[in-house]
Structures are given as structure tokens and as C-alpha cells.
Write an enzyme that holds these catalytic residues in place. Structure first.
Site, PDB file in Angstrom:
ATOM      1  CB  THR A 181      -0.921  -0.118   1.237  1.00 47.24           C
ATOM      2  OG1 THR A 181      -1.873  -1.030   0.977  1.00 47.24           O
ATOM      3  CG2 THR A 181      -1.859   1.303   1.610  1.00 47.24           C
ATOM      4  CD  GLN A 183      -3.924  -7.736  -1.918  1.00 45.26           C
ATOM      5  OE1 GLN A 183      -3.572  -6.530  -1.455  1.00 45.26           O
ATOM      6  NE2 GLN A 183      -3.456  -8.808  -1.107  1.00 45.26           N
ATOM      7  CG  HIS A 204      -6.118  -8.096   0.837  1.00 43.60           C
ATOM      8  ND1 HIS A 204      -5.800  -9.105   1.911  1.00 43.60           N
ATOM      9  CD2 HIS A 204      -5.550  -7.077   0.992  1.00 43.60           C
ATOM     10  CE1 HIS A 204      -4.761  -8.301   2.810  1.00 43.60           C
ATOM     11  NE2 HIS A 204      -4.772  -7.302   2.165  1.00 43.60           N
ATOM     12  CG  ASN A 210      -2.491  -8.515   6.003  1.00 39.96           C
ATOM     13  OD1 ASN A 210      -2.124  -9.681   6.388  1.00 39.96           O
ATOM     14  ND2 ASN A 210      -1.824  -7.991   4.839  1.00 39.96           N
ATOM     15  CE1 TYR A 269      -7.337  -3.669   6.032  1.00 33.23           C
ATOM     16  CE2 TYR A 269      -5.765  -5.233   5.405  1.00 33.23           C
ATOM     17  CZ  TYR A 269      -5.978  -3.969   5.733  1.00 33.23           C
ATOM     18  OH  TYR A 269      -5.136  -3.060   6.039  1.00 33.23           O
ATOM     19  NE  ARG A 278      -0.102 -11.249   1.032  1.00 33.59           N
ATOM     20  CZ  ARG A 278       0.692 -10.689   1.639  1.00 33.59           C
ATOM     21  NH1 ARG A 278      -0.194  -9.398   1.762  1.00 33.59           N
ATOM     22  NH2 ARG A 278       1.923 -10.388   1.802  1.00 33.59           N
ATOM     23  CG  ASN A 297      -6.030  -4.154  10.070  1.00 35.70           C
ATOM     24  OD1 ASN A 297      -5.772  -2.991  10.724  1.00 35.70           O
ATOM     25  ND2 ASN A 297      -5.644  -4.585   8.906  1.00 35.70           N
ATOM     26  N   GLY A 315       8.316  -8.144   0.500  1.00 32.94           N
ATOM     27  CA  GLY A 315       7.596  -6.730   0.591  1.00 32.94           C
ATOM     28  C   GLY A 315       8.199  -5.707   0.555  1.00 32.94           C
ATOM     29  NE  ARG A 316       6.442  -2.452   5.827  1.00 31.67           N
ATOM     30  CZ  ARG A 316       6.482  -1.488   6.934  1.00 31.67           C
ATOM     31  NH1 ARG A 316       7.252  -0.990   7.406  1.00 31.67           N
ATOM     32  NH2 ARG A 316       5.197  -1.066   7.126  1.00 31.67           N
TER      33      ARG A 316
HETATM   34  C1  8OZ Z   1      -0.415  -1.193   5.044  1.00 28.64           C
HETATM   35  C2  8OZ Z   1      -1.141  -0.018   5.280  1.00 28.64           C
HETATM   36  C3  8OZ Z   1      -2.465  -0.187   4.757  1.00 28.64           C
HETATM   37  C4  8OZ Z   1      -3.041  -1.019   4.287  1.00 28.64           C
HETATM   38  C5  8OZ Z   1      -2.477  -4.858   4.119  1.00 28.64           C
HETATM   39  C6  8OZ Z   1      -3.585  -3.631   2.398  1.00 28.64           C
HETATM   40  O1  8OZ Z   1      -1.904  -5.089   5.406  1.00 28.64           O
HETATM   41  C7  8OZ Z   1      -2.762  -3.568   3.715  1.00 28.64           C
HETATM   42  C8  8OZ Z   1      -2.265  -2.318   4.046  1.00 28.64           C
HETATM   43  C9  8OZ Z   1      -0.878  -2.371   4.594  1.00 28.64           C
HETATM   44  O2  8OZ Z   1      -2.843  -5.748   3.520  1.00 28.64           O
END
Ligand code: 8OZ
Length: 366
Positions: free
Chosen positions: A27, A100, A176, A179, A181, A228, A236, A317-318
Site C-alpha cells: 500500500t 489485488q 485479499h 490481514n 480485512y 492471499r 487489524n 514486501g518492504r
Molecule cells: C499497510 C497500510 C495499509 C494497508 C495490508 C492492505 O496490510 C494492507 C495495508 C498495509 O494488507
């Protein structure tokens, strides 16, 4: 042991990837007017096209699915046209890219929702997590539980978004399911206390992810559809009392659908790999197609995972933020550049498309 390496071509469905390196979704909050991908996004992604497979940043499938400011969408014609510039630029360099598909569920804020509505969730439980909106990090808004009658519409939004992604030139999509969501909120019993067909048992909690996956497969084909998941990540504010049984079941069912890949965040997202006793090998064995491993891999860990047959592809990733040529750097076992955390989320070209390759930085020094 086998002799697999990160640096050999790999067949993913009908695609040939130039290596086994994947860019994980990142993101970056740089979308422009109408939540169209940034004018710099084509450059950003094509700078990274030597990667075997690029996965785009999470992109909401509807306005309701947005949780942070300036994240791109895939539900308007202008967004499709914006993404087309990205896919054309990546393909011109011989790269491959999936989009994604994202619905944040309860990880959102009324200021991002149509008419200031409450974010939607499996159950009206507000997580202790923050979103980036109005240029600052704020607590998420109080969510409301989705009515049973609204669920087919969400499945259909995923289906339509997958169709839009193909129209935008993507090689496939990644659903997705990770994480914390929406789809992960349904999977895990800390966030899902529904008493209808979408809550309670392992089968019921998996229903939404599986219906979404089936709809996307029906729309664009299993060989263009990946998922994923993050079985033990508390990201979260989600939690699960039965992750092994839950995800063994989910992966068995995803395998029946014939998805082209399973992408697993092994551990806490962006954090420790071993947060709970969990057998990721069980998921690997249950899924016949490609297994993508992610979370804190470096060259050594990636190489041993391939040699021990724990994964087919490795997602980083990073490290991709500051190293557009990460594939070449890994191949040369060269040092990696750090990134500037102040330009990770939001902004323009700075900290986005101005990180040099190894060759560029050594010629600048020499
Ligand atoms: C970092 C900041 C905002 C969203 C994820 C889409 O963790 C994200 C995300 C990551 O999957």
C-alpha cells in the site's frame, strides 16, 4: 532437498515467470483524482518488472471497500484506464502483474464511506486499529453488521472487479483474504459472531471467501485467480480460536476450485514469523498448485524454503520499496537499500520512483 533456486523461470498457470521472486502487495496511498492509480504508478511498477510476478497494491472493489485515503480502486472506467497504463508499462518490459482485490470491511472510516455511512463487517464489533484518513491516523469508525441480503452484492462486486482487472490488462487477480480485512473478518471467530450461514462453524465462516473465489474463478478462470491468507496474523484486531482447522479446511476448498496460487503470510503481518504453533506445511501439502510464501524472507531463508520444497515462489514486501532491482540484487547477493519511512504512505514521486538500482547507485558513486 532439491536444486531449485530463486533465479530460474517458473510456470504459473499459462504464464512463464522469469524467476521465482514475487513482489508482495504494498500500500502506497498515492492514487489521484477519482482514486485512479498515481501518474507515477506505471514507472514504479515497471521499474520492478524484472521480478517474476508483481502483485499490485491492494485496490478496493467498491467505495464501501475503501479504508484509507488515496488507495486506488478498480470499479470505475477511469480507474481501469489508469491501471491499463501500468499493465502496458510492465508488459513492455516483459513483466507479469496481478491486481489485488480488496474490501476492508470494518477497517474504515465514515469519511470514506458513501454519505458518511458506517463501515460494514460480519458483526458490529469495532477493532482497536487505525486507518489513514484526512492525512492522519485515526481510530476506525463503529461498524455495522452486514445484512444477509447484502452479501450477494459484495460477491458480485468482487466478480465485477476481477472482470475490470482483466479489462485493464492484468495477468490475473489476487483475492485479499488476509490481514484483518473483510474476508479475514468473516474467517476468524474473534470478528465473526454471526448466527446465520456465514458465521459459527468453520464451514460457515469460510463461506464468503469461498463464494467470492468461486465467482472470480467463474468470471476470469482459475488459472488467473490467486488468494492471499494470513492464518495467524493479528493484523487489524482479528483473532481465531481454531486457525489450523479453519485454514486446513479453507485451503482444501480453494484447492477444489483449482486456484492458480495460494499466497500465505506466515506469521504476524510484517512481524515475527512464529507467533503461534501453526503448521504451514499442512497448507502447502493440501494445495496442489503454486504456494507463495511470504513474511520476512531474505535470500538465505528463501533459498532454503525452495530447496526444502516448502514453497514454489517467495514474495518479498518492504525490500521492494527501496530496491526496484531487488531480483538482480538478490541474484548478486548484493546489499539492499533501506527506504525512507516518511514517504511510505502518501506523497508523490519522492520515495516512490526515485530509488536507484545498484548499477545506477554505483555509477553515481564512481
Ligand atoms: C499497510 C497500510 C495499509 C494497508 C495490508 C492492505 O496490510 C494492507 C495495508 C498495509 O494488507
Amino acid at each position: 532437498m532439491n536444486d531449485k533456486t530463486l533465479f530460474e523461470p517458473y510456470t504459473l498457470g499459462s504464464l512463464t515467470l522469469s524467476n521465482r521472486i514475487v513482489m508482495a502487495p504494498l500500500t502506497r496511498n498515492r492514487a489521484g483524482e477519482g482514486l485512479v492509480p498515481s501518474e507515477f504508478a506505471a514507472t514504479y511498477y515497471s521499474q520492478r518488472a524484472s521480478t517474476g510476478l508483481l502483485i499490485s497494491e491492494a485496490s478496493q472493489i467498491s467505495q464501501q471497500g475503501q479504508g484509507y485515503q488515496d488507495t486506488p480502486g478498480i470499479y470505475t472506467q477511469a480507474q481501469i484506464d489508469g491501471w491499463r497504463k501500468v499493465t502496458d508499462a510492465v508488459h513492455a518490459k516483459g513483466g507479469r502483474i496481478f491486481l489485488q482485490l480488496w474490501h476492508v470491511g470494518r477497517v474504515s472510516h465514515v469519511d470514506l464511506q458513501e454519505n458518511g455511512a458506517a463501515p460494514v463487517a460480519p458483526s458490529a464489533l469495532r477493532p482497536a486499529t487505525k486507518v489513514f484518513v484526512n492525512n492522519s491516523f485515526v481510530d476506525v469508525s463503529e461498524p455495522r453488521a452486514l445484512d444477509l441480503s447484502e452479501i450477494p452484492g459484495i460477491v458480485n462486486d468482487f466478480r465485477q472487479a476481477a472482470k475490470n482487472a482483466i479489462a485493464a490488462g492484468f495477468d490475473g487477480v489476487e483475492i485479499h483474504g488476509a490481514n484483518g480485512y473483510l474476508l479475514d473478518q468473516f474467517l476468524k471467530d474473534g470478528s465473526n459472531i454471526r448466527t446465520d450461514a456465514y458465521g459459527g462453524s468453520i464451514e460457515n465462516r469460510a463461506r464468503l471467501l469461498l463464494e467470492v473465489s468461486a465467482a472470480v474463478v467463474d468470471e476470469i478462470g482459475a488459472d488467473r485467480t490467486g488468494v492471499r491468507i494470513s492464518p495467524v496474523s493479528p493484523a487489524n484486531g482479528v483473532s481465531s480460536s481454531d486457525p489450523q482447522q479453519q485454514f486446513d479446511y479453507v485451503v482444501d476448498q480453494l484447492d477444489v476450485l483449482g486456484l492458480v496460487y495460494l499466497h500465505v503470510v506466515e506469521g504476524a503481518t510484517g512481524g515475527p514469523r512464529d507467533v503461534a504453533p501453526f503448521d504451514f506445511g499442512s497448507l502447502r501439502r493440501r494445495f496442489k498448485n503454486t504456494y507463495i510464501a511470504n513474511n520476512g524472507y531474505d535470500l538465505n531463508l528463501a533459498t532454503s524454503a525452495l530447496k526444502e520444497d516448502k514453497a514454489d515462489l517467495i514474495a518479498f514486501g518492504r525490500p521492494f520499496v527501496g530496491n526496484p532491482d531487488l531480483a538482480e540484487r538478490l541474484m548478486a547477493d548484493a546489499p539492499l537499500s533501506a527506504f525512507d519511512p516518511t514517504t511510505l504512505y502518501g506523497g508523490g514521486a519522492a520515495g516512490y520512483i526515485d530509488y536507484p538500482t545498484l548499477a545506477e547507485s554505483s555509477s553515481a558513486q564512481g
